[in-house]
Design an enzyme around this catalytic site. Structure first.
Site, PDB file in Angstrom:
ATOM      1  N   CYS A  85       0.838  -1.193   0.000  1.00 13.24           N
ATOM      2  CA  CYS A  85       0.000   0.000   0.000  1.00 13.24           C
ATOM      3  C   CYS A  85       0.884   1.258   0.000  1.00 13.24           C
ATOM      4  O   CYS A  85       1.618   1.476  -0.950  1.00 13.24           O
ATOM      5  CB  CYS A  85      -1.003  -0.038   1.148  1.00 13.24           C
ATOM      6  SG  CYS A  85      -2.348   1.171   0.940  1.00 13.24           S
ATOM      7  N   HIS A 185      -3.784  -4.900  -0.339  1.00  9.60           N
ATOM      8  CA  HIS A 185      -3.378  -5.412   0.976  1.00  9.60           C
ATOM      9  C   HIS A 185      -3.390  -6.941   0.967  1.00  9.60           C
ATOM     10  O   HIS A 185      -4.457  -7.547   1.099  1.00  9.60           O
ATOM     11  CB  HIS A 185      -4.326  -4.904   2.057  1.00  9.60           C
ATOM     12  CG  HIS A 185      -4.189  -3.460   2.371  1.00  9.60           C
ATOM     13  ND1 HIS A 185      -3.299  -2.978   3.311  1.00  9.60           N
ATOM     14  CD2 HIS A 185      -4.798  -2.380   1.849  1.00  9.60           C
ATOM     15  CE1 HIS A 185      -3.392  -1.660   3.372  1.00  9.60           C
ATOM     16  NE2 HIS A 185      -4.289  -1.268   2.487  1.00  9.60           N
ATOM     17  N   GLU A 187      -2.517  -8.867   3.272  1.00 13.20           N
ATOM     18  CA  GLU A 187      -2.957  -9.345   4.590  1.00 13.20           C
ATOM     19  C   GLU A 187      -4.474  -9.328   4.731  1.00 13.20           C
ATOM     20  O   GLU A 187      -5.020  -9.937   5.657  1.00 13.20           O
ATOM     21  CB  GLU A 187      -2.307  -8.519   5.701  1.00 13.20           C
ATOM     22  CG  GLU A 187      -2.887  -7.132   5.923  1.00 13.20           C
ATOM     23  CD  GLU A 187      -2.382  -6.063   4.964  1.00 13.20           C
ATOM     24  OE1 GLU A 187      -2.656  -4.879   5.213  1.00 13.20           O
ATOM     25  OE2 GLU A 187      -1.713  -6.419   3.965  1.00 13.20           O
TER      26      GLU A 187
END
Length: 206
Positions: A85, A185, A187
């Site tokens: 990001c 992202h 994650e």
């Protein structure tokens, strides 16, 4: 697989989620740290980032010796590096969010506000397709989670590793040698994100 992953703590990243995702992807040793010496001895380096470009760059620069350690290990020793990001956006020459601010300059380009077509909302938020360029390292076709208002405009199109569409083409990933950055992202991208992190942990350079 990497022995030691340095996850940079500079007050601008979702460290807990990224740490958990790296662990789930199989990283055996993750050091969440603001210590440049940890960076100098890492086998992999991950730079997350959430927030405004200038604030993130300022936070990184405020850690004595951190940028020097990153440049020595990533640009000098060529260890694999992943920016996430805003951590990806900091790779650019500059960002133009709330003024003009210098970035790391590892991948030439500029971070600008997304100029979406009428009816397309900014920020770009939610799940969207990631379409890799031919020969791009690590990036596979699939869906990932995005949350951003600014995007990376590369000076050299060969550094664009993947794109997505949000009222027009938007850079989803950049890559240069041992450096890769993703706008999405991993994650938060479930199986797709974990697969990317696994490939990063196994990535050897050159």
């Amino acid at each position: 697989m990497a022995e030691r992953v340095a996850l940079i703590d500079y007050g601008a990243g979702n460290l807990h989620s990224v740490h958990n995702a790296l662990k789930a992807a199989g990283a055996p040793d993750i050091a969440v740290s603001a210590d440049p010496d940890i960076v100098r001895n890492a086998d992999r380096i991950v730079l997350p980032g959430v927030g405004a470009f200038a604030a993130c760059m300022g936070g990184l620069a405020a850690i004595p010796g951190m940028i020097d350690a990153l440049e020595a290990r990533v640009l000098g020793d060529r260890v694999p590096f992943l920016g996430i990001c805003v951590g990806m956006q900091l790779l650019a020459t500059r960002g133009v969010e709330h003024g003009v601010h210098a970035g790391l300059g590892w991948i030439p380009g500029e971070v600008r506000l997304i100029e979406a077509a009428p009816g397309i909302k900014v920020p770009h938020m939610g799940w969207n397709d990631v379409v890799p360029e031919a020969g791009a390292p690590l990036i596979a076709h699939g869906e990932a989670y995005f949350l951003h208002s600014y995007h990376f405009v590369a000076a050299d199109e060969s550094h664009v590793a993947a794109r997505t569409d949000h009222g027009g083409p938007v850079t989803a990933a950049v890559a240069r040698d041992n450096i890769i950055g993703v706008q999405f992202h991993p994650e938060k991208s479930q199986a797709y994100g974990l697969d990317l992190l696994r490939r990063f942990l196994d990535w050897s350079w050159p």
